[in-house]
Motif scaffolding. Structure first.
Motif, PDB file in Angstrom:
ATOM      1  N   PRO A 152      31.280  -8.565  15.188  1.00  0.00           N
ATOM      2  CA  PRO A 152      31.830  -9.926  15.095  1.00  0.00           C
ATOM      3  C   PRO A 152      32.017 -10.358  13.636  1.00  0.00           C
ATOM      4  O   PRO A 152      31.179 -10.055  12.790  1.00  0.00           O
ATOM      5  CB  PRO A 152      30.777 -10.792  15.797  1.00  0.00           C
ATOM      6  N   ALA A 153      33.090 -11.064  13.371  1.00  0.00           N
ATOM      7  CA  ALA A 153      33.426 -11.453  12.003  1.00  0.00           C
ATOM      8  C   ALA A 153      32.521 -12.581  11.534  1.00  0.00           C
ATOM      9  O   ALA A 153      32.327 -13.563  12.242  1.00  0.00           O
ATOM     10  CB  ALA A 153      34.880 -11.896  11.929  1.00  0.00           C
ATOM     11  N   ARG A 154      31.975 -12.422  10.351  1.00  0.00           N
ATOM     12  CA  ARG A 154      31.223 -13.516   9.749  1.00  0.00           C
ATOM     13  C   ARG A 154      32.173 -14.313   8.863  1.00  0.00           C
ATOM     14  O   ARG A 154      33.154 -13.762   8.353  1.00  0.00           O
ATOM     15  CB  ARG A 154      30.050 -12.987   8.923  1.00  0.00           C
ATOM     16  N   PRO A 155      31.946 -15.587   8.670  1.00  0.00           N
ATOM     17  CA  PRO A 155      32.864 -16.380   7.842  1.00  0.00           C
ATOM     18  C   PRO A 155      32.753 -16.004   6.366  1.00  0.00           C
ATOM     19  O   PRO A 155      31.703 -15.535   5.911  1.00  0.00           O
ATOM     20  CB  PRO A 155      32.410 -17.823   8.093  1.00  0.00           C
ATOM     21  N   THR A 156      33.841 -16.187   5.652  1.00  0.00           N
ATOM     22  CA  THR A 156      33.850 -16.028   4.195  1.00  0.00           C
ATOM     23  C   THR A 156      33.731 -17.406   3.572  1.00  0.00           C
ATOM     24  O   THR A 156      34.476 -18.313   3.936  1.00  0.00           O
ATOM     25  CB  THR A 156      35.155 -15.356   3.724  1.00  0.00           C
ATOM     26  N   ARG A 157      32.799 -17.574   2.658  1.00  0.00           N
ATOM     27  CA  ARG A 157      32.621 -18.905   2.077  1.00  0.00           C
ATOM     28  C   ARG A 157      33.812 -19.281   1.216  1.00  0.00           C
ATOM     29  O   ARG A 157      34.487 -18.423   0.646  1.00  0.00           O
ATOM     30  CB  ARG A 157      31.337 -18.954   1.246  1.00  0.00           C
ATOM     31  N   PRO A 158      34.098 -20.565   1.084  1.00  0.00           N
ATOM     32  CA  PRO A 158      35.217 -20.991   0.236  1.00  0.00           C
ATOM     33  C   PRO A 158      34.941 -20.694  -1.235  1.00  0.00           C
ATOM     34  O   PRO A 158      33.794 -20.711  -1.693  1.00  0.00           O
ATOM     35  CB  PRO A 158      35.293 -22.505   0.485  1.00  0.00           C
ATOM     36  N   TYR A 159      35.998 -20.428  -1.964  1.00  0.00           N
ATOM     37  CA  TYR A 159      35.922 -20.288  -3.417  1.00  0.00           C
ATOM     38  C   TYR A 159      35.758 -21.654  -4.045  1.00  0.00           C
ATOM     39  O   TYR A 159      36.387 -22.625  -3.626  1.00  0.00           O
ATOM     40  CB  TYR A 159      37.199 -19.614  -3.921  1.00  0.00           C
ATOM     41  N   ARG A 160      34.909 -21.733  -5.057  1.00  0.00           N
ATOM     42  CA  ARG A 160      34.702 -22.983  -5.780  1.00  0.00           C
ATOM     43  C   ARG A 160      35.353 -22.869  -7.160  1.00  0.00           C
ATOM     44  O   ARG A 160      34.858 -22.101  -8.002  1.00  0.00           O
ATOM     45  CB  ARG A 160      33.207 -23.285  -5.914  1.00  0.00           C
ATOM     46  N   PRO A 161      36.464 -23.561  -7.403  1.00  0.00           N
ATOM     47  CA  PRO A 161      37.132 -23.453  -8.708  1.00  0.00           C
ATOM     48  C   PRO A 161      36.155 -23.680  -9.855  1.00  0.00           C
ATOM     49  O   PRO A 161      35.350 -24.615  -9.827  1.00  0.00           O
ATOM     50  CB  PRO A 161      38.199 -24.555  -8.646  1.00  0.00           C
ATOM     51  N   GLY A 162      36.205 -22.793 -10.820  1.00  0.00           N
ATOM     52  CA  GLY A 162      35.311 -22.873 -11.970  1.00  0.00           C
ATOM     53  C   GLY A 162      34.060 -22.040 -11.825  1.00  0.00           C
ATOM     54  O   GLY A 162      33.297 -21.898 -12.796  1.00  0.00           O
ATOM     55  N   GLU A 163      33.816 -21.461 -10.653  1.00  0.00           N
ATOM     56  CA  GLU A 163      32.618 -20.650 -10.487  1.00  0.00           C
ATOM     57  C   GLU A 163      32.730 -19.366 -11.306  1.00  0.00           C
ATOM     58  O   GLU A 163      33.816 -18.927 -11.677  1.00  0.00           O
ATOM     59  CB  GLU A 163      32.367 -20.316  -9.021  1.00  0.00           C
ATOM     60  N   ARG A 164      31.608 -18.756 -11.582  1.00  0.00           N
ATOM     61  CA  ARG A 164      31.582 -17.523 -12.364  1.00  0.00           C
ATOM     62  C   ARG A 164      32.341 -16.428 -11.631  1.00  0.00           C
ATOM     63  O   ARG A 164      32.147 -16.204 -10.433  1.00  0.00           O
ATOM     64  CB  ARG A 164      30.134 -17.088 -12.606  1.00  0.00           C
ATOM     65  N   LEU A 165      33.218 -15.736 -12.359  1.00  0.00           N
ATOM     66  CA  LEU A 165      34.049 -14.697 -11.773  1.00  0.00           C
ATOM     67  C   LEU A 165      33.438 -13.316 -12.025  1.00  0.00           C
ATOM     68  O   LEU A 165      32.847 -13.067 -13.089  1.00  0.00           O
ATOM     69  CB  LEU A 165      35.457 -14.743 -12.359  1.00  0.00           C
ATOM     70  N   VAL A 166      33.596 -12.437 -11.050  1.00  0.00           N
ATOM     71  CA  VAL A 166      33.056 -11.085 -11.130  1.00  0.00           C
ATOM     72  C   VAL A 166      34.215 -10.101 -10.993  1.00  0.00           C
ATOM     73  O   VAL A 166      35.097 -10.304 -10.156  1.00  0.00           O
ATOM     74  CB  VAL A 166      32.020 -10.846 -10.007  1.00  0.00           C
ATOM     75  N   PRO A 167      34.259  -9.034 -11.784  1.00  0.00           N
ATOM     76  CA  PRO A 167      35.381  -8.095 -11.695  1.00  0.00           C
ATOM     77  C   PRO A 167      35.601  -7.561 -10.287  1.00  0.00           C
ATOM     78  O   PRO A 167      34.647  -7.256  -9.561  1.00  0.00           O
ATOM     79  CB  PRO A 167      34.970  -6.974 -12.659  1.00  0.00           C
ATOM     80  N   CYS A 168      36.878  -7.445  -9.926  1.00  0.00           N
ATOM     81  CA  CYS A 168      37.248  -7.049  -8.566  1.00  0.00           C
ATOM     82  C   CYS A 168      36.904  -5.606  -8.249  1.00  0.00           C
ATOM     83  O   CYS A 168      36.927  -5.208  -7.076  1.00  0.00           O
ATOM     84  CB  CYS A 168      38.745  -7.275  -8.355  1.00  0.00           C
ATOM     85  N   TYR A 169      36.570  -4.811  -9.253  1.00  0.00           N
ATOM     86  CA  TYR A 169      36.216  -3.414  -9.002  1.00  0.00           C
ATOM     87  C   TYR A 169      34.699  -3.192  -8.934  1.00  0.00           C
ATOM     88  O   TYR A 169      34.238  -2.068  -8.739  1.00  0.00           O
ATOM     89  CB  TYR A 169      36.821  -2.495 -10.078  1.00  0.00           C
ATOM     90  N   TYR A 170      33.913  -4.249  -9.086  1.00  0.00           N
ATOM     91  CA  TYR A 170      32.455  -4.123  -8.982  1.00  0.00           C
ATOM     92  C   TYR A 170      32.062  -3.717  -7.559  1.00  0.00           C
ATOM     93  O   TYR A 170      32.850  -3.872  -6.617  1.00  0.00           O
ATOM     94  CB  TYR A 170      31.798  -5.462  -9.335  1.00  0.00           C
ATOM     95  N   PRO A 171      30.845  -3.221  -7.371  1.00  0.00           N
ATOM     96  CA  PRO A 171      30.368  -2.930  -6.011  1.00  0.00           C
ATOM     97  C   PRO A 171      30.496  -4.153  -5.108  1.00  0.00           C
ATOM     98  O   PRO A 171      30.391  -5.296  -5.566  1.00  0.00           O
ATOM     99  CB  PRO A 171      28.912  -2.537  -6.238  1.00  0.00           C
ATOM    100  N   GLN A 172      30.686  -3.907  -3.827  1.00  0.00           N
ATOM    101  CA  GLN A 172      31.000  -4.997  -2.904  1.00  0.00           C
ATOM    102  C   GLN A 172      29.951  -6.097  -2.924  1.00  0.00           C
ATOM    103  O   GLN A 172      30.299  -7.290  -2.853  1.00  0.00           O
ATOM    104  CB  GLN A 172      31.158  -4.448  -1.492  1.00  0.00           C
ATOM    105  N   HIS A 173      28.680  -5.753  -3.037  1.00  0.00           N
ATOM    106  CA  HIS A 173      27.643  -6.789  -2.960  1.00  0.00           C
ATOM    107  C   HIS A 173      27.620  -7.679  -4.198  1.00  0.00           C
ATOM    108  O   HIS A 173      26.971  -8.733  -4.201  1.00  0.00           O
ATOM    109  CB  HIS A 173      26.264  -6.159  -2.742  1.00  0.00           C
ATOM    110  N   LEU A 174      28.354  -7.295  -5.251  1.00  0.00           N
ATOM    111  CA  LEU A 174      28.424  -8.105  -6.458  1.00  0.00           C
ATOM    112  C   LEU A 174      29.735  -8.890  -6.563  1.00  0.00           C
ATOM    113  O   LEU A 174      29.795  -9.881  -7.290  1.00  0.00           O
ATOM    114  CB  LEU A 174      28.276  -7.219  -7.705  1.00  0.00           C
TER     115      LEU A 174
END
Length: 267
Positions: free
Chosen positions: A163-185
């Protein structure tokens, strides 16, 4: 009547003729609408998850994108029905498709181009293009003046384990993490691990990049095989990007907004 009366009338007439006549207000040009061959994906398959990123600020631009009026997926009917068939197969295996983007109006592509030319706007670099110089986005093929999405048969898509779990909304201005990092990061996404996040401007996003191995490679191949079985062709540089062939409009780039009103009325 004396001459002064007639002179006064002449002056008054000249003054009236000199008054500019207000032109009729310009009529607003009506918004373009979709040809009858376009449908809302939700009208074809209500089980496919939709997370239309460009209606939000969580994208490489950092703002909602021009032309995205509602968070909905619009496609040509053959493409939507092919997704429906793939979904039926995947549901039996415990997965669901999730679309990030479908039809994309030309005005949205123009927004991308204008953003790419503004080298001072680097707000989202840390997540979406951390290893690419923004000045190279055109030369490297990440941004172009035309997109196959505008033809209506291309979709950006991933897989979600049920079953699909929800994805939390993005909060503008939050700290960004590189898109190639491990999934849990990376930014949390209910997608299974595809090795990078969506819209990751990096060579790791190439579908068959040899550095992507194990479960991540298997997940990409599961998505690829399920869609290819229904007539989709993957763009090798983006694991999420698929075009249904043959395209209904192979040479036409549409600009109607992404909204329910673009699809109505239907007679």
């Amino acid at each position: 009547m004396d001459r002064s009366f007639f002179r006064a009338l002449a002056v008054l007439a000249a003054a009236l003729l000199a008054i500019p006549v207000a032109s009729a207000p310009a009529q607003a040009r009506p918004e373009p609408t979709a040809p009858k061959e376009f449908v809302a994906l939700r009208d074809v398959d209500r089980t496919i998850l939709e997370e239309i990123r460009y209606t939000t600020a969580h994208n490489f631009v950092g703002d909602p994108i021009d032309g995205y009026r509602q968070p909905m997926c619009i496609l040509t009917r053959p493409a939507a029905e092919a997704l429906h068939r793939a979904q039926r197969t995947l549901l039996r295996r415990g997965y669901s498709l999730k679309v990030y983007d479908c039809y994309r109006p030309q005005r949205a592509v123009d927004h991308f181009v204008a953003w790419a030319q503004d080298l001072d706007d680097q707000r989202m670099k840390a997540e979406f293009y951390p290893r690419v110089d923004k000045a190279d986005l055109f030369a490297d093929g990440y941004i172009a003046e035309k997109s196959g999405h505008s033809r209506g048969s291309t979709v950006d898509v991933t897989l979600v384990k049920l079953p699909a779990r929800p994805t939390r909304p993005y909060r503008p201005g939050e700290r960004l993490v590189p898109c190639y990092y491990p999934q849990h990061l990376r930014f949390p996404d209910n997608s299974i691990d595809m090795g990078t996040g969506y819209d990751c401007f990096d060579t790791l996003s190439h579908t068959l990049d040899p550095r992507i191995t194990g479960e991540q490679r298997a997940n990409r191949l599961l998505l690829k095989s399920a869609l290819e079985a229904e007539g989709f062709v993957n763009l090798p540089e983006e694991w999420w990007h698929f075009t249904h062939k043959p395209e209904s409009f192979p040479d036409t780039y549409f600009d109607f907004p992404v909204s329910r009103s673009s699809l109505t009325p239907r007679r």
